[in-house]
Structure formats: structure tokens, C-alpha cells
Scaffold this motif. Structure first.
Motif, mmCIF file in Angstrom:
data_model
loop_
_atom_site.group_PDB
_atom_site.id
_atom_site.type_symbol
_atom_site.label_atom_id
_atom_site.label_comp_id
_atom_site.label_asym_id
_atom_site.label_seq_id
_atom_site.Cartn_x
_atom_site.Cartn_y
_atom_site.Cartn_z
ATOM 1 N N VAL A 36 -57.357 -7.746 -100.050
ATOM 2 C CA VAL A 36 -57.452 -6.456 -100.749
ATOM 3 C C VAL A 36 -57.175 -6.642 -102.253
ATOM 4 N N ARG A 37 -56.189 -7.477 -102.597
ATOM 5 C CA ARG A 37 -55.945 -7.740 -104.025
ATOM 6 C C ARG A 37 -57.220 -8.252 -104.678
ATOM 7 N N HIS A 38 -57.886 -9.171 -103.984
ATOM 8 C CA HIS A 38 -59.065 -9.801 -104.569
ATOM 9 C C HIS A 38 -60.194 -8.787 -104.736
ATOM 10 N N SER A 39 -60.431 -8.017 -103.686
ATOM 11 C CA SER A 39 -61.552 -7.081 -103.736
ATOM 12 C C SER A 39 -61.318 -5.952 -104.732
ATOM 13 N N VAL A 40 -60.058 -5.477 -104.862
ATOM 14 C CA VAL A 40 -59.813 -4.288 -105.692
ATOM 15 C C VAL A 40 -59.274 -4.639 -107.086
ATOM 16 N N LEU A 41 -58.364 -5.603 -107.131
ATOM 17 C CA LEU A 41 -57.641 -5.831 -108.398
ATOM 18 C C LEU A 41 -58.101 -7.070 -109.165
ATOM 19 N N ARG A 42 -58.709 -8.013 -108.479
ATOM 20 C CA ARG A 42 -59.112 -9.263 -109.154
ATOM 21 C C ARG A 42 -60.576 -9.573 -108.834
ATOM 22 N N THR A 43 -61.387 -8.517 -108.815
ATOM 23 C CA THR A 43 -62.806 -8.645 -108.450
ATOM 24 C C THR A 43 -63.498 -9.727 -109.273
ATOM 25 N N GLY A 44 -64.133 -10.655 -108.587
ATOM 26 C CA GLY A 44 -64.914 -11.694 -109.273
ATOM 27 C C GLY A 44 -64.080 -12.812 -109.867
ATOM 28 N N LYS A 45 -62.775 -12.726 -109.723
ATOM 29 C CA LYS A 45 -61.899 -13.768 -110.282
ATOM 30 C C LYS A 45 -61.518 -14.754 -109.168
ATOM 31 N N PRO A 46 -61.051 -15.940 -109.542
ATOM 32 C CA PRO A 46 -60.658 -16.902 -108.504
ATOM 33 C C PRO A 46 -59.556 -16.328 -107.600
ATOM 34 N N ILE A 47 -59.592 -16.706 -106.328
ATOM 35 C CA ILE A 47 -58.630 -16.171 -105.349
ATOM 36 C C ILE A 47 -57.179 -16.494 -105.756
ATOM 37 N N GLU A 48 -57.018 -17.602 -106.493
ATOM 38 C CA GLU A 48 -55.660 -17.997 -106.943
ATOM 39 C C GLU A 48 -55.033 -16.914 -107.827
ATOM 40 N N THR A 49 -55.874 -16.094 -108.469
ATOM 41 C CA THR A 49 -55.327 -15.041 -109.345
ATOM 42 C C THR A 49 -54.642 -13.946 -108.515
ATOM 43 N N CYS A 50 -54.819 -14.010 -107.192
ATOM 44 C CA CYS A 50 -54.190 -13.014 -106.312
ATOM 45 C C CYS A 50 -52.776 -13.410 -105.917
ATOM 46 N N ILE A 51 -52.367 -14.611 -106.316
ATOM 47 C CA ILE A 51 -51.003 -15.050 -105.984
ATOM 48 C C ILE A 51 -50.098 -14.605 -107.127
ATOM 49 N N PHE A 52 -49.076 -13.803 -106.806
ATOM 50 C CA PHE A 52 -48.170 -13.301 -107.831
ATOM 51 C C PHE A 52 -46.855 -14.078 -107.782
ATOM 52 N N ASP A 53 -46.241 -14.266 -108.953
ATOM 53 C CA ASP A 53 -44.909 -14.891 -109.016
ATOM 54 C C ASP A 53 -43.949 -14.116 -108.121
ATOM 55 N N GLY A 54 -43.229 -14.816 -107.289
ATOM 56 C CA GLY A 54 -42.199 -14.161 -106.473
ATOM 57 C C GLY A 54 -42.723 -13.586 -105.172
ATOM 58 N N ASP A 55 -44.002 -13.788 -104.897
ATOM 59 C CA ASP A 55 -44.607 -13.238 -103.676
ATOM 60 C C ASP A 55 -43.829 -13.608 -102.412
ATOM 61 N N ASN A 56 -43.291 -14.844 -102.399
ATOM 62 C CA ASN A 56 -42.663 -15.297 -101.148
ATOM 63 C C ASN A 56 -41.141 -15.253 -101.166
ATOM 64 N N LEU A 57 -40.587 -14.584 -102.169
ATOM 65 C CA LEU A 57 -39.121 -14.476 -102.196
ATOM 66 C C LEU A 57 -38.649 -13.559 -101.064
ATOM 67 N N GLU A 58 -37.444 -13.821 -100.600
ATOM 68 C CA GLU A 58 -36.906 -13.001 -99.499
ATOM 69 C C GLU A 58 -36.752 -11.540 -99.894
ATOM 70 N N THR A 59 -36.545 -11.319 -101.196
ATOM 71 C CA THR A 59 -36.320 -9.950 -101.687
ATOM 72 C C THR A 59 -37.628 -9.177 -101.875
ATOM 73 N N THR A 60 -38.761 -9.867 -101.769
ATOM 74 C CA THR A 60 -40.046 -9.190 -101.984
ATOM 75 C C THR A 60 -40.531 -8.542 -100.688
ATOM 76 N N ILE A 61 -41.098 -7.341 -100.845
ATOM 77 C CA ILE A 61 -41.612 -6.615 -99.670
ATOM 78 C C ILE A 61 -43.104 -6.335 -99.893
ATOM 79 N N HIS A 62 -43.918 -6.658 -98.884
ATOM 80 C CA HIS A 62 -45.345 -6.332 -98.940
ATOM 81 C C HIS A 62 -45.649 -5.349 -97.816
ATOM 82 N N LEU A 63 -46.306 -4.252 -98.164
ATOM 83 C CA LEU A 63 -46.713 -3.288 -97.134
ATOM 84 C C LEU A 63 -48.231 -3.282 -97.006
ATOM 85 N N GLY A 64 -48.696 -3.113 -95.777
ATOM 86 C CA GLY A 64 -50.134 -3.020 -95.530
ATOM 87 C C GLY A 64 -50.428 -1.757 -94.741
ATOM 88 N N LEU A 65 -51.525 -1.090 -95.088
ATOM 89 C CA LEU A 65 -51.949 0.101 -94.344
ATOM 90 C C LEU A 65 -53.211 -0.265 -93.562
#
Ligand SMILES: CC(C)(COP(=O)(O)OP(=O)(O)OC[C@H]1O[C@@H](n2cnc3c(N)ncnc32)[C@H](O)[C@@H]1OP(=O)(O)O)[C@@H](O)C(=O)NCCC(=O)NCCS
Length: 166
Positions: A36-65
């Protein structure tokens, strides 16, 4: 089975609003957000641009609908401090996105609200984000306020910092 799911998804794309019973919001891993990041926020950019700093920290929360098992919306919450915000217990909202056919049906509102409630339970006091110009009204409708001046994020565009006291 797959055909029925696809037919249902198509039906939801056409409806104006979607009921609570028709979607499910749950925590997901960072890698699940990439489609979803790629399709909506980083359209046409390399998939690596969808990786955000801190994505895998224990304190980070990702929600999906999800609708019919299909991930259609995402948002992520990072324990990041903004130097211009004095509150000690603050989080940053990033990667707020709903797939295009599902936008404007109230799903952005509900996934964001669920995230805010989760953070409230964790005693987070302020949630902030760097909002794209086009999304400012969405955040205003969700009671976020602009703070400071506009600034440019390279390759993405003009942004404003917006915040909300939870
Ligand atoms: C911005 C976004 C997440 C909003 O999600 P959504 O599901 O489309 O929004 P909703 O249908 O829940 O709308 C919530 C409210 O905000 C308003 N709104 C939503 N998107 C808006 C926009 N781009 N501009 C102005 N108002 C907007 C709606 O009119 C609605 O108001 P209402 O509650 O009075 O009816 C979604 O449109 C999106 O993914 N956009 C592209 C990516 C993006 O810009 N993300 C934000 C990055 S900072």
C-alpha cells in the motif's frame, strides 16, 4: 472462493461508505505495509523507498485495514520526537494511506482513530505528522493543527507539521 472475494471487493469499491462489520483493523508487520505504501505514497519509485527508519523497532506500531482479506489501508506510529514539540510522550504518524478505489469512504478516519486509541492506552499525549499539502484537510477534520511553517521533503513535496493532543 477467490472469484467471490474479488466480486465483493469490487462492490466495496463502488459503495460510498463501508460499515464497521465490513472491515477489520489489526496490527501488521512493517513488510506488509509496503504494497500500500508503494501504490499510494511512493508510486513509481523503487520499493526500497517504502522502508522507513524505525519500521522494525519494538515501539513502532503498524495498523492494517482489511476488506475481504485484502489490505486496503495502513498507518504507522513511531516513537519519534519532534524538536519543536515540547511534550515528552509523543509519537509520529507516518505512512497514512488508503488504496485509491477505497478513498473517501471514511476508512482513513477509522484506522487513524484506532491508532490514536491504541496510543492513548499507552499514555501517549501528542501525536504529530508531516502532512502533505493535499492531506491537510483530512488531518484538520481529525482535529490536527498545523504548527510552524511549510517545508519541502525532497522528491515528495511541500509538507506541514500537524499535531493533536490525545
Ligand atoms: C488522505 C487519506 C489517508 C484519507 O483517507 P480517506 O479514507 O480517503 O479519508 P476519509 O474518507 O476517512 O475522509 C475523512 C475526512 O477527511 C476528508 N478528506 C479526506 N481526504 C481528503 C483530502 N485529500 N482533502 C481534503 N479532505 C479530505 C473527507 O472529506 C472526510 O471528511 P468528513 O469526515 O467530513 O466526510 C487518503 O485519501 C489517502 O491515502 N490519500 C493519498 C495518500 C496521502 O496523501 N496520505 C497522507 C500522507 S501525509
Amino acid at each position: 472462493m477467490k472469484i467471490i472475494i474479488l466480486q465483493n471487493i469490487f462492490k466495496f469499491e463502488k459503495t460510498k461508505s463501508i460499515n464497521t462489520s465490513e472491515y477489520q483493523i489489526k496490527t501488521i508487520t512493517s513488510t506488509k505495509t509496503y504494497t500500500v505504501r508503494h501504490s499510494v505514497l511512493r508510486t513509481g519509485k523503487p520499493i526500497e523507498t517504502c522502508i522507513f527508519d524505525g519500521d522494525n523497532l519494538e515501539t513502532t506500531i503498524h495498523l492494517g485495514l482489511f476488506i475481504e482479506y485484502k489490505l486496503v489501508g495502513i498507518c504507522s506510529f513511531f516513537k519519534n520526537s519532534n524538536p519543536n514539540i515540547s511534550e515528552a510522550n509523543q509519537y509520529q504518524l507516518r505512512g497514512m494511506a488508503i488504496l485509491k478505489p477505497f478513498q473517501g469512504k471514511g476508512l482513513g478516519n477509522v484506522i487513524l482513530k484506532q491508532g490514536e486509541n491504541l496510543l492513548k492506552e499507552k499514555k501517549v499525549k501528542t501525536l504529530w505528522c508531516n502532512a502533505r499539502e493535499v492531506a491537510i484537510n483530512f488531518y484538520k477534520k481529525n482535529n490536527y493543527q498545523v504548527t510552524g511553517n511549510a517545508f519541502n521533503i525532497k522528491n515528495i513535496g511541500i509538507h506541514y507539521t500537524m499535531l493533536k493532543t490525545l
